[in-house]
Design an enzyme around this catalytic site. Structure first.
Site, short mmCIF file in Angstrom:
data_model
loop_
_atom_site.label_atom_id
_atom_site.label_comp_id
_atom_site.label_asym_id
_atom_site.label_seq_id
_atom_site.Cartn_x
_atom_site.Cartn_y
_atom_site.Cartn_z
N GLU A 94 0.84 -1.21 0.00
CA GLU A 94 0.00 0.00 0.00
C GLU A 94 0.87 1.25 0.00
O GLU A 94 1.94 1.27 0.61
CB GLU A 94 -0.86 0.03 1.27
CG GLU A 94 -2.27 -0.47 1.08
CD GLU A 94 -3.21 0.56 0.43
OE1 GLU A 94 -2.72 1.46 -0.28
OE2 GLU A 94 -4.42 0.42 0.61
N ASP A 95 0.38 2.29 -0.65
CA ASP A 95 1.07 3.57 -0.61
C ASP A 95 0.95 4.22 0.77
O ASP A 95 1.93 4.59 1.39
CB ASP A 95 0.52 4.53 -1.70
CG ASP A 95 -1.02 4.59 -1.70
OD1 ASP A 95 -1.67 3.93 -0.85
OD2 ASP A 95 -1.57 5.31 -2.55
N ASP A 98 -4.45 5.69 5.82
CA ASP A 98 -4.98 6.93 6.40
C ASP A 98 -6.03 6.54 7.45
O ASP A 98 -5.69 6.30 8.61
CB ASP A 98 -5.57 7.75 5.25
CG ASP A 98 -6.10 9.11 5.67
OD1 ASP A 98 -5.82 9.53 6.79
OD2 ASP A 98 -6.82 9.75 4.87
N THR A 102 -9.64 1.33 3.71
CA THR A 102 -9.30 0.59 2.49
C THR A 102 -8.54 -0.69 2.84
O THR A 102 -8.85 -1.78 2.35
CB THR A 102 -8.42 1.46 1.56
OG1 THR A 102 -9.06 2.71 1.37
CG2 THR A 102 -8.18 0.80 0.22
N PHE A 147 -2.23 16.23 3.54
CA PHE A 147 -2.45 15.57 2.25
C PHE A 147 -1.15 15.58 1.46
O PHE A 147 -0.59 16.64 1.18
CB PHE A 147 -3.57 16.26 1.47
CG PHE A 147 -4.01 15.46 0.29
CD1 PHE A 147 -4.92 14.41 0.43
CD2 PHE A 147 -3.49 15.72 -0.97
CE1 PHE A 147 -5.30 13.65 -0.67
CE2 PHE A 147 -3.87 14.97 -2.07
CZ PHE A 147 -4.78 13.93 -1.92
N ARG A 160 1.50 12.25 -9.64
CA ARG A 160 1.96 10.89 -9.32
C ARG A 160 3.44 10.70 -9.63
O ARG A 160 4.15 10.00 -8.93
CB ARG A 160 1.17 9.84 -10.11
CG ARG A 160 -0.24 9.64 -9.62
CD ARG A 160 -0.81 8.34 -10.20
NE ARG A 160 -2.25 8.29 -10.10
CZ ARG A 160 -2.94 7.91 -9.02
NH1 ARG A 160 -2.30 7.55 -7.94
NH2 ARG A 160 -4.26 7.88 -9.02
P1 5GP Z 1 -7.86 5.05 3.88
O1 5GP Z 1 -8.90 4.06 3.44
O2 5GP Z 1 -6.81 4.46 4.77
O3 5GP Z 1 -8.50 6.27 4.48
O4 5GP Z 1 -7.18 5.63 2.59
C1 5GP Z 1 -6.34 4.92 1.82
C2 5GP Z 1 -6.20 5.52 0.45
O5 5GP Z 1 -6.55 6.91 0.44
C3 5GP Z 1 -4.77 5.46 0.02
O6 5GP Z 1 -4.48 4.24 -0.62
C4 5GP Z 1 -4.67 6.67 -0.91
O7 5GP Z 1 -5.08 6.30 -2.20
C5 5GP Z 1 -5.66 7.65 -0.34
N1 5GP Z 1 -5.00 8.65 0.52
C6 5GP Z 1 -5.02 8.75 1.86
N2 5GP Z 1 -4.29 9.79 2.29
C7 5GP Z 1 -3.77 10.37 1.19
C8 5GP Z 1 -2.90 11.49 0.97
O8 5GP Z 1 -2.42 12.18 1.87
N3 5GP Z 1 -2.59 11.75 -0.32
C9 5GP Z 1 -3.07 11.04 -1.37
N4 5GP Z 1 -2.70 11.40 -2.58
N5 5GP Z 1 -3.89 9.98 -1.20
C10 5GP Z 1 -4.23 9.64 0.07
#
Ligand code: 5GP
Length: 171
Positions: A94-95, A98, A102, A147, A160
C-alpha cells in the site's frame, strides 16, 4: 504549493530497509506481492526489485477516494487479482494508510481466499487519522495528518510522477 516531506534519497534508503526486513522475515519462502493500484506503483516497483527472485506480482485496484482530498468511506474493488492466492504468502503493498478503511477491506477480502500468510507493507502511515485499527506489519514512514502527493500518490490524477513526497498546500 508543494513542500518536500520525504526526499528521493530518503525514499530509496527506506525502501531498501523495508526489503531487508521482508527478506529476513520470509527467508527463501515464495511471496506474492500485491500492488494496490495506482498509488503504490513506484513503491511497489522499487520494493519488488529489491526482493530477489522468489517473488510473484499481481495487481488489485480499490477506491475509497473520489477525485478530491477526503475519503468517501465506501471501498470498491475496481480491478481484482488474477492469481488464486490460496496457500500463498501474500503481502499487500500500500502507498498510504490513512483511516485504515481501504486496508481493512482488502485484508478481509483477501483473507477469505485462504492465503498461507497475509501481511501489509505500507510506505506511509497517518496514524493520527486512523479510524479502523488494521495491522500493518511493515511501515515505512509515520507522517503527519497532511495531504501528500508524489511517488505514486495523486491529487486528481496529477503529481503521481513527482519523484519525492510532498505536502500539497492550498494556494
Ligand atoms: P484510507 O482508506 O486508509 O483512508 O485511505 C487509503 C487511500 O486513500 C490510500 O491508498 C490513498 O489512495 C488515499 N490517501 C489517503 N491519504 C492520502 C494522501 O495524503 N494523499 C493522497 N494522494 N492519497 C491519500
Amino acid at each position: 504549493m508543494l513542500e518536500t516531506l520525504i526526499s528521493e534519497t530518503e525514499l530509496e534508503a527506506k525502501v531498501s530497509e523495508m526489503a531487508r526486513l521482508i527478506k529476513d522475515r520470509y527467508r527463501d519462502e515464495p511471496i506474492l506481492l500485491v500492488c494496490v493500484l495506482k498509488g503504490s506503483l513506484y513503491f511497489f516497483s522499487d520494493l519488488s526489485r529489491k526482493l530477489g527472485l522468489n517473488v510473484q506480482i499481481d495487481f488489485i485496484q480499490a477506491s475509497s477516494y473520489g477525485s478530491g482530498k477526503s475519503s468517501s468511506g465506501v471501498v470498491q474493488i475496481r480491478k481484482d487479482l488474477d492469481v488464486n492466492i490460496e496457500g500463498l504468502n501474500v503481502i499487500i503493498v500500500e502507498d498510504i494508510v490513512d483511516t485504515g478503511i481501504t486496508l481493512n477491506h482488502l485484508r478481509e477480502l483477501l483473507s477469505t481466499r485462504r492465503p498461507k500468510t497475509l501481511a501489509v507493507a505500507a510506505l506511509l502511515s497517518k496514524t493520527e487519522s486512523r479510524k479502523i485499527a488494521s495491522p500493518v506489519e511493515f511501515i515505512g514512514f509515520e507522517i503527519p495528518n497532511e495531504f501528500v502527493v508524489g511517488y505514486g500518490l495523486d491529487y486528481a490524477e496529477s503529481y503521481r510522477n513527482l519523484p519525492y513526497i510532498a505536502i500539497l498546500r492550498e494556494g
